[in-house]
Write an enzyme that holds these catalytic residues in place. Structure first.
Site, short mmCIF file in Angstrom:
data_model
loop_
_atom_site.label_atom_id
_atom_site.label_comp_id
_atom_site.label_asym_id
_atom_site.label_seq_id
_atom_site.Cartn_x
_atom_site.Cartn_y
_atom_site.Cartn_z
N ASP A 139 14.27 -5.32 0.83
CA ASP A 139 12.84 -5.01 0.78
C ASP A 139 12.31 -5.24 2.19
OD1 ASP A 139 10.27 -4.71 -0.29
OD2 ASP A 139 10.02 -6.86 -0.42
N THR B 196 8.46 -5.91 3.17
CA THR B 196 7.35 -6.85 3.26
C THR B 196 7.76 -8.23 2.74
OG1 THR B 196 6.02 -4.96 2.69
CG2 THR B 196 4.90 -7.06 2.79
N PHE C 201 -9.24 5.31 2.83
CA PHE C 201 -7.93 5.71 3.36
C PHE C 201 -7.10 6.29 2.22
CE2 PHE C 201 -3.51 5.13 4.32
CZ PHE C 201 -3.42 5.35 5.68
N LYS D 185 -4.47 9.89 5.87
CA LYS D 185 -4.02 8.89 6.86
C LYS D 185 -5.16 8.39 7.75
CE LYS D 185 0.80 10.42 7.33
NZ LYS D 185 0.78 11.48 6.35
N THR E 78 11.16 0.11 0.50
CA THR E 78 9.88 -0.59 0.56
C THR E 78 8.78 0.20 -0.12
OG1 THR E 78 8.16 -1.33 2.09
CG2 THR E 78 9.60 0.39 2.88
N GLY E 79 7.76 -0.49 -0.57
CA GLY E 79 6.61 0.19 -1.19
C GLY E 79 5.58 0.57 -0.15
N ARG F 212 7.45 3.93 0.10
CA ARG F 212 6.65 4.24 -1.10
C ARG F 212 7.52 4.28 -2.34
NH1 ARG F 212 2.08 2.78 -0.77
NH2 ARG F 212 0.73 3.44 0.88
N LYS G 226 13.65 1.61 -6.89
CA LYS G 226 14.54 0.73 -6.14
C LYS G 226 15.80 0.45 -6.96
CE LYS G 226 11.09 -1.80 -3.40
NZ LYS G 226 10.61 -3.11 -3.01
N ASP H 281 11.90 -10.34 -2.30
CA ASP H 281 11.15 -11.59 -2.44
C ASP H 281 10.00 -11.51 -3.42
OD1 ASP H 281 8.48 -11.60 -0.11
OD2 ASP H 281 9.59 -9.89 -0.85
#
Length: 1095
Positions: free
Chosen positions: A416, A418, A581, A586, A714-715, A796, A802, A822
Site C-alpha cells: 500500500d 499511504t 476538486f 483535477k 493505492t487508493g 484508485r 487489491k 497498514d
C-alpha cells in the site's frame, strides 16, 4: 496469444474473444488418471459446496424502502447487525480442526496406522509407540486453534456489545450494536464508531454537515465532509422525526464504497418533498464521527454493510514447504508399498500373505516419520520466537505461526502507499513565483514580505471598522505595472489562504458544559486548540503554512471565512461559489467577496496538466513543475482572476440555470464554469512533500536486488502515486513510466494494451477503472504483460480490487506473493496473499491484527525476509529431510534384517527403542538444526542477491530428497550387514550392536549437515550420547531379538569389551566417512554461492 490483430476485426465477432484467455487450458486428463491426480478431492469439495449451498441459500440482494423509525414496516428480513470474524462455532470447532489436520496425507496415514494397532492380528508393538506422537501433535494443534478462536470471539463480542442511543416515540433507549435493525433512528456521538450503514438525517452542528474519519474503510486518513438531508435538518426538534411520514429508497447493497444512489421522500407535506441522496448523505459502518452528534436512519446492517462486503473471509494459509513435504511423503508411501509387496513376493505368498503384507506395511511405517510434523511445528514456533526476540526489528509480532518459511520464497511484494511507504504527513517545501523561489530555509523572507504588505495597507490597527483605509484596488483596473516582489508574495499567500476546502475546528476547553451553542460562544480563536480539517492532507499543509508565515484561517462556515493578519486584524470574506476538486477536472475553484472592499475574486488551484491551458502564457511553469516532481514533491498551480459585479451576476444566473437542468447536468455546469476559466493570472507554484517512512529507499532497493518484484496498490490519485513511486525509488531514475490511458470499452483496452506491449523495461501505472475493464476482457494478457514490468503502480484501487490483484498474481504465476499494508482497506489484500504483513500505523491496528506478521515500520520488511525468511526456509528444509533420513535408515535396516531371517515380519527393535530412537536419543541434535545458519545476518542483508537462490526452491526438491534416500539406503545397509558380518559369533547381540552404531551414525550425520556451529548444538550432541549410554544399563531386556528375547538379556560385561567397541566404531566409520569425503570434495569443486562469501 499476441493481441496484434487489425483494429477493424473488432466489433464483428464477439464470440471468439471469450475464448482467448481459455485457449491455454491444457487438455483434460483421462478418467482414472484424473480421479487419482486430485479428481477425488474435486468431487468431495463439489459435494460439500452443494450441501452448503442447499443449507445456506444465498438470498438475493434487493433495493429497499426504509420508513424512518419503523423497522417493523420492512417487507423482508434483513441480516443481524453483528460482526463475526470467527472461523468455527461450538459444533464445528473439533470437526473443522480435525479436517484441517487430516486433509494432509501425512497425518491421515498415521491415523490409519495407529487405528490398525487395535486389530490383534496386526498388532506389532505397544499402542503408545503409535498413539503418543499422534496425540501430542493433535493436542498442540487444537490448543493453538482454540486460543486463536477465543481471541477472535472476544474481539467480536467487544464490538457487537457497544451501546448506542436509539430514538423511539417514547424517547431515547440504549441498544447493543448487534440489535440494531434496518429503519432504526440511531444517535452517534462524537468519536463513536458508526454501527451500520446509515443515511445522515440531522446533526447538532449549525452548518448541517459533519466530518467523519474513514481510515478503517478506505485507508485515507483525511476527514470526509458529510451533509445531512436538508428536509430533516430543518425540522425544529428531534422528536419531529416521528411526526412526519417519510421514507428512504436505497439501492441494493453493493461493494463500491464511493457511490450511492437513493431518494428521500416526505409524504405528508403538500406537495410531497423529494430529495436525491448521494454518497455525501451516507454514513458507512466502521467510520468514526469526528465532529458533532449525528442522527441517521439505518439502511444496511451486518453482512450487507459496505465494510463487511469489502472484507474477505480469512482462509487457512498453508506454506509451500508443507505442500512440498506432503508430496514427498506420498513418494515415500509408494516406496513403502513397493517394499512390502517385494517382501511378500520373496516369501512366496505363503500362508495368510495379505496379513503379512499389512504387517510389513506397519513394520516399515517408519519410512514416513510421525515426528516430521512434530519437529516442523516446533521448528516454526522456534522461528516465530526468534523473529519476535530480534532486537533489530522491535515490536514485530508473529500472528500466524504456521508459515514463517514463506518469507524466504517470495517473488512478488504488493504494498500500500499511504502510511506504509509514506508517513502520511504533508509538509510545505517550496513556493515558486516564476522569477524567485523560496525553499525551507528562506521562509522567513516570505514572513517579512507578508508583514510589510499588511503594514502598508493598515497603518492604524483599528478593529475591522469601515474607516480603516481600504486595500489597493485590484490590479485589473490600473495599467499593468510590474508588481514588486513583496506584493506578489502577498498575493500568492492570500490566494493559498483562501482557495481551499479547509475548516478550522476548535476543541472546546475542559469545564465548558452544556449544548454546543453555549460552548461556541465560549470558544477562543487561540492558536493552541485549533486544528484544521479537510478531505485532503495537502490542503491542510498549505493552510498550516500560511499560518506559519502570518496569515491565519480562523473560522469558516458554508458562506464565509475569516483570516487573521500578522497584526491581529480579522479580514472577512464572503464565499459566493465553491467548485470542488474532482478526479476528472483535477482542480478546485472558489469565488470570494472581500467584505471591506466588495471586490470579487475567482481563485483556482490544481494540477499542472489541468492549469497550464487556463493560465496566461508563461515560460516557466512546465519546467519548474518537472523539477519539483523529480524531487518527489506534489505540485499545485495557483491562479486568480478579478471579477466585476456585473460579470459575477451574469455568471451566477447561467450557473444556477445549468444546475437545474435535468439532462446532461454535469456537462452543462462544467461548460458554464469553463467560461470563467480563461486567461487567469498565474500567481505561484507550490510544492508539498509527503514524507517517506524511514529507510524506504534502501529497503526497496534491497528487495529489488533480491529479485522481488514490487507492486504498489493505492487508493490515492494517479499523480500522487507516480510521484511517490519516483521519490521512493520504486521506479529507478533511468526507467520510463508508461501511464495506462483511461479505458472504458473493450476496443480501447485492446489498443492501449497493444501500445503497452511495444514498450520494453518500463514501469506501468494504471488506474482502478482501467484495470477493471482490462481484467474483464483481457485478464491473462494484462497479467502477463504486467509481470514482465520491473514495477507496477495501481492507483484508485478499491479494497476488493487489491485482493483481486493478489489472487490473480498467485493464479497466473504460481509464485509466492506477500502483501504489506497498514489500514482497514488493506485487510482483504493481506488475507488473500500467501503471506500478509501488517504495519501498526496511524490508521489503527486493523491491518496488523489481520496479518500473519505485524511490524512497526516498513524498513523491517528487509530484515524479516532476507534474514528470518531465509533462515526459516533453509532450516526447515534441512530439518524435514533429516527427519525423513532418520526414518528411512531404520526401515532399511529392518528390510535387511527381515530378508536375512527368511522374510519374517518380526520387528528388529522393540517398542521403547523405536520411540526412544525418534525422541530421546536423536531428537535434540536433529532439532538443533533450527539454530543453523549458512551466512551471518549482516552478510544476508549486504548481499540480497543470495535471496534469489531461495525462490528456485533448491533446498528441498526431488533431487535433494533422492540424495538423502540413497544415503539412507547405503548407511542402513552398511550398519546391518556390518553388524551381521562382524558379530557372526555373538549373533544374539545384533540388536545392541546395530542400534549403538545407528545412534552414533545419526549424531555424526547431524554434525555433517550443520553449517555454523552453536554452543547448544554441541550440548545436544553430548546430551544425547550420554542418555543413550545411560539407558543401555536400564533397558537391557529390550536389546533382544524379536518378541521373545532368546534369554539374551544384555550383559554389561559384553558392552565394555574391546572387540565390541572397535567393531561398533568400524561400522560407524564405514557408514559416515565416505559422506564426509564427498562433502569436502563438493565444497572444493562446486561451492554454493553463500560459501564464497563466508570464506
Amino acid at each position: 496469444m499476441p493481441l496484434m490483430m487489425s483494429e477493424e476485426g473488432f466489433e464483428n465477432d464477439e464470440s471468439d474473444y471469450h475464448t482467448l484467455p481459455r485457449a491455454r487450458i491444457e487438455r483434460r486428463k483421462s478418467g482414472l488418471e484424473w480421479f487419482v491426480c486430485g479428481g477425488w478431492k474435486f468431487l468431495c469439495s463439489s459435494c460439500c459446496d452443494w450441501l452448503i449451498n442447499i443449507c445456506h441459500r444465498k438470498k438475493e440482494l434487493k433495493a429497499r424502502t426504509v420508513w424512518l423509525g419503523c423497522p417493523e414496516k420492512s417487507e423482508e428480513k434483513h441480516p443481524r447487525n453483528s460482526i463475526k470474524n470467527q472461523k468455527y462455532n461450538v459444533f464445528t470447532f473439533i470437526p473443522g480442526v480435525l479436517y484441517e489436520q487430516f486433509k494432509f496425507f501425512l497425518n491421515l496415514y498415521f491415523l490409519v496406522v495407529s487405528c490398525s494397532q487395535f486389530v490383534p492380528a496386526l498388532k506389532i508393538g505397544y499402542l503408545y509407540t503409535y498413539w503418543a506422537p499422534l496425540g501430542f501433535v493433535l493436542a498442540v494443534t487444537i490448543t493453538r486453534e482454540a486460543i486463536d478462536e477465543f481471541r477472535r470471539f472476544q474481539r467480536d463480542k467487544e464490538v457487537n456489545s457497544q451501546l448506542y442511543s436509539k430514538l423511539t416515540v417514547r424517547g431515547k433507549v440504549q441498544v447493543k450494536s448487534s440489535d440494531i435493525q434496518v429503519g432504526d433512528l440511531i444517535i452517534v456521538e462524537k468519536n463513536q464508531r458508526i454501527p451500520s450503514d446509515m443515511v445522515f438525517l440531522r446533526t447538532s452542528e449549525k452548518a448541517g454537515s459533519c466530518f467523519i474519519r474513514t481510515d478503517q474503510l478506505d485507508g485515507e486518513t483525511d476527514w470526509k465532509l458529510k451533509v445531512a438531508v436538508s428536509c430533516t435538518q430543518r425540522l425544529p426538534a428531534l422528536g419531529d422525526l416521528f411526526s412526519i411520514r417519510a421514507y428512504v429508497y436505497a439501492q441494493k447493497p453493493q461493494l463500491d464504497i464511493h457511490s450511492f444512489e437513493g431518494t428521500f421522500t416526505r409524504e405528508d407535506s403538500d406537495p410531497p418533498i423529494h430529495e436525491s441522496l448521494s454518497i455525501e448523505n451516507t454514513l458507512w459502518a466502521s467510520t468514526i464521527v469526528a465532529s458533532g452528534t449525528v442522527i441517521g436512519v439505518v439502511i444496511y446492517t451486518g453482512k450487507e454493510t459496505r465494510s463487511v462486503m469489502n472484507t474477505s473471509n480469512p482462509k487457512n494459509k498453508i506454506g509451500l514447504l508443507d505442500l512440498e513435504l506432503n508430496q514427498l511423503t506420498k513418494a515415500l508411501f509408494l516406496a513403502l508399498v513397493v517394499l512390502s509387496v517385494v517382501m511378500v513376493t520373496l516369501q512366496g505368498f505363503a500362508g495368510p500373505w495379505y496379513r503379512n503384507l499389512f504387517r510389513f506395511l506397519l513394520l516399515f511405517s517408519y519410512i514416513i516419520p510421525i515426528s516430521l510434523r512434530v519437529n516442523l511445528d516446533m521448528g516454526k514456533a522456534a522461528y516465530g520466537w526468534m523473529i519476535m526476540k530480534d532486537e533489530n526489528i522491535p515490536g514485530t509480532v508473529v500472528r500466524t505461526s504456521t508459515i514463517p518459511e514463506e518469507l524466504g520464497r517470495l517473488v512478488y511484494l504488493l504494498t500500500d502507499k499511504t502510511g506504509t511507504l509514506t508517513q502520511n504527513e504533508m509538509t510545505f517545501r517550496q513556493l515558486h513565483l516564476g522569477t524567485v523561489s523560496y525553499g525551507a530555509d528562506t521562509m522567513d523572507e516570505i514572513q517579512t514580505h507578508v508583514l510589510s504588505s499588511y503594514a502598508q495597507v493598515h497603518p492604524q490597527t483599528g478593529g475591522n471598522n469601515p474607516s480603516s483605509t481600504p486595500p489597493r484596488r485590484a490590479q485589473s483596473s490600473t495599467p499593468k505595472v510590474r508588481k514588486s516582489v513583496s506584493s506578489r508574495v502577498h498575493e500568492a499567500v492570500k490566494a493559498i489562504a483562501l482557495c481551499h476546502n479547509v475548516t478550522p475546528v476548535y476543541e472546546s476547553r475542559a469545564g465548558v458544559t452544556g449544548e454546543t451553542e453555549s460552548a461556541e460562544a465560549d470558544q477562543d480563536f487561540s492558536d493552541e486548540n485549533r486544528t484544521y480539517q479537510a478531505s485532503s492532507p495537502d490542503e491542510v499543509a498549505l493552510v498550516r503554512w500560511t499560518e506559519s508565515v502570518g496569515l491565519t484561517l480562523v473560522s469558516r462556515d458554508l458562506t464565509s471565512m475569516q483570516l487573521k493578519t500578522p497584526g491581529g486584524q480579522v479580514l472577512t470574506y464572503c464565499i459566493l461559489q465553491v467548485f470542488p476538486f474532482t478526479s476528472e477536472s483535477k482542480r478546485m475553484g472558489i469565488i470570494v467577496r472581500d467584505e471591506s472592499t466588495a471586490e470579487i475574486t475567482f481563485y483556482m488551484k490544481g494540477a499542472d496538466v489541468a492549469m497550464s491551458s487556463i493560465v496566461q502564457y508563461n515560460d516557466w511553469l512546465e519546467e519548474e513543475c518537472g523539477n519539483m516532481a523529480r524531487e518527489g514533491l506534489r505540485t499545485l498551480v495557483v491562479a486568480k482572476k478579478a471579477l466585476t459585479e456585473e460579470q459575477y451576476q451574469d455568471f451566477e444566473s447561467r450557473y444556477s440555470q445549468a444546475q437545474l437542468s435535468i439532462h446532461d447536468r454535469v456537462l452543462k455546469v462544467a461548460a458554464v464554469v469553463e467560461s470563467l476559466e480563461r486567461e487567469l493570472e498565474l500567481l505561484c507554484l507550490t510544492g508539498v512533500e509527503d514524507q517517506l517512512q524511514a529507510d524506504v529507499r534502501p529497503t526497496l532497493e534491497m528487495l529489488r536486488n533480491a529479485g522481488i518484484k514490487i507492486w504498489m496498490l493505492t487508493g490515492d490519485k494517479l499523480e500522487t502515486a507516480t510521484c511517490i513511486a519516483k521519490s521512493s525509488h520504486l521506479v529507478s531514475r533511468t526507467q520510463d513510466i508508461h501511464i495506462f490511458r483511461p479505458v472504458t470499452s473493450r476496443g480501447e483496452a485492446h489498443l492501449e494494451l497493444n501500445a503497452f506491449r511495444r514498450k520494453h523495461d518500463c514501469a506501468l501505472v494504471i488506474s482502478g477503472d482501467s484495470l477493471e475493464v482490462c481484467l474483464k476482457y483481457y485478464e491473462h494478457e494484462l497479467v502477463e504483460l504486467a509481470c514482465q514490468c520491473p514495477a507496477v503502480v495501481c492507483c484508485r484501487c478499491s479494497p476488493t480490487q487489491k485482493a483481486h490483484m493478489v489472487t490473480l498474481l498467485r493464479q497466473h504465476t504460481g509464485r509466492r506473493t506477500c502483501a504489506v499494508g497498514d489500514g482497514g482497506n488493506d485487510v482483504s489484500m493481506i488475507q488473500a496473499a500467501d503471506c500478509g504483513i501488517g504495519i501498526e500505523g496511524k490508521e489503527g491496528k486493523q491491518a496488523s491484527l489481520a496479518a500473519d506478521f505485524s511490524i512497526t515500520q516498513f524498513r523491517h520488511v528487509g530484515r524479516l525476509l532476507m534474514v528470518h525468511g531465509r533462515n526459516s526456509y533453509k532450516r526447515s528444509a534441512a530439518l524435514g529431510q533429516f527427519v525423513m533420513h532418520r526414518g528411512l535408515i531404520i526401515s532399511t535396516m529392518q528390510a535387511v534384517f527381515s530378508s536375512v531371517f527368511y522374510f519374517a515380519s518380526v520387528p528388529l527393535y522393540q517398542g521403547f527403542l523405536m520411540v526412544g530412537y525418534a525422541t530421546i536419543y536423536t531428537m535434540f541434535p536433529v532439532f538443533s538444526l533450527v539454530l543453523d545458519q549458512d551466512v551471518k545476518p549482516e552478510m544476508a542483508i549486504l548481499y540480497p542477491e543470495l535471496y534469489k537462490d531461495l525462490t528456485k526452491g533448491r533446498s528441498l526438491s526431488f533431487k535433494t530428497f533422492l540424495i538423502w534416500v540413497l544415503i539412507s539406503i547405503y548407511q542402513g545397509g552398511i550398519l546391518m550387514f556390518g553388524a551381521l558380518v562382524l558379530f557372526e559369533a555373538e549373533f544374539v547381540h545384533v540388536v545392541a550392536i546395530s542400534f549403538t552404531a545407528l545412534v552414533l551414525t545419526e549424531l555424526l550425520m547431524v554434525a555433517l549437515t550443520i553449517r555454523t556451529w552453536h554452543w547448544l548444538m554441541v550440548v545436544a550432541e553430548f546430551l544425547s550420547l550420554g542418555c543413550y549410554v545411560a539407558s543401555l544399563a536400564f533397558l537391557n531386556e529390550y536389546f533382544g531379538i524379536g518378541r521373545v528375547s532368546f534369554g539374551a538379556f544384555l550383559d554389561v560385561a559384553f558392552i565394555t569389551t574391546v572387540p565390541f567397541l572397535w567393531k561398533v566404531s568400524a561400522i560407524t566409520v564405514v557408514s559416515c566417512l565416505p559422506l564426509y569425503v564427498l562433502k569436502y570434495l563438493k565444497r572444493k569443486l562446486s561451492p554454493p554461492s553463500y560459501s564464497k562469501l563466508s570464506s
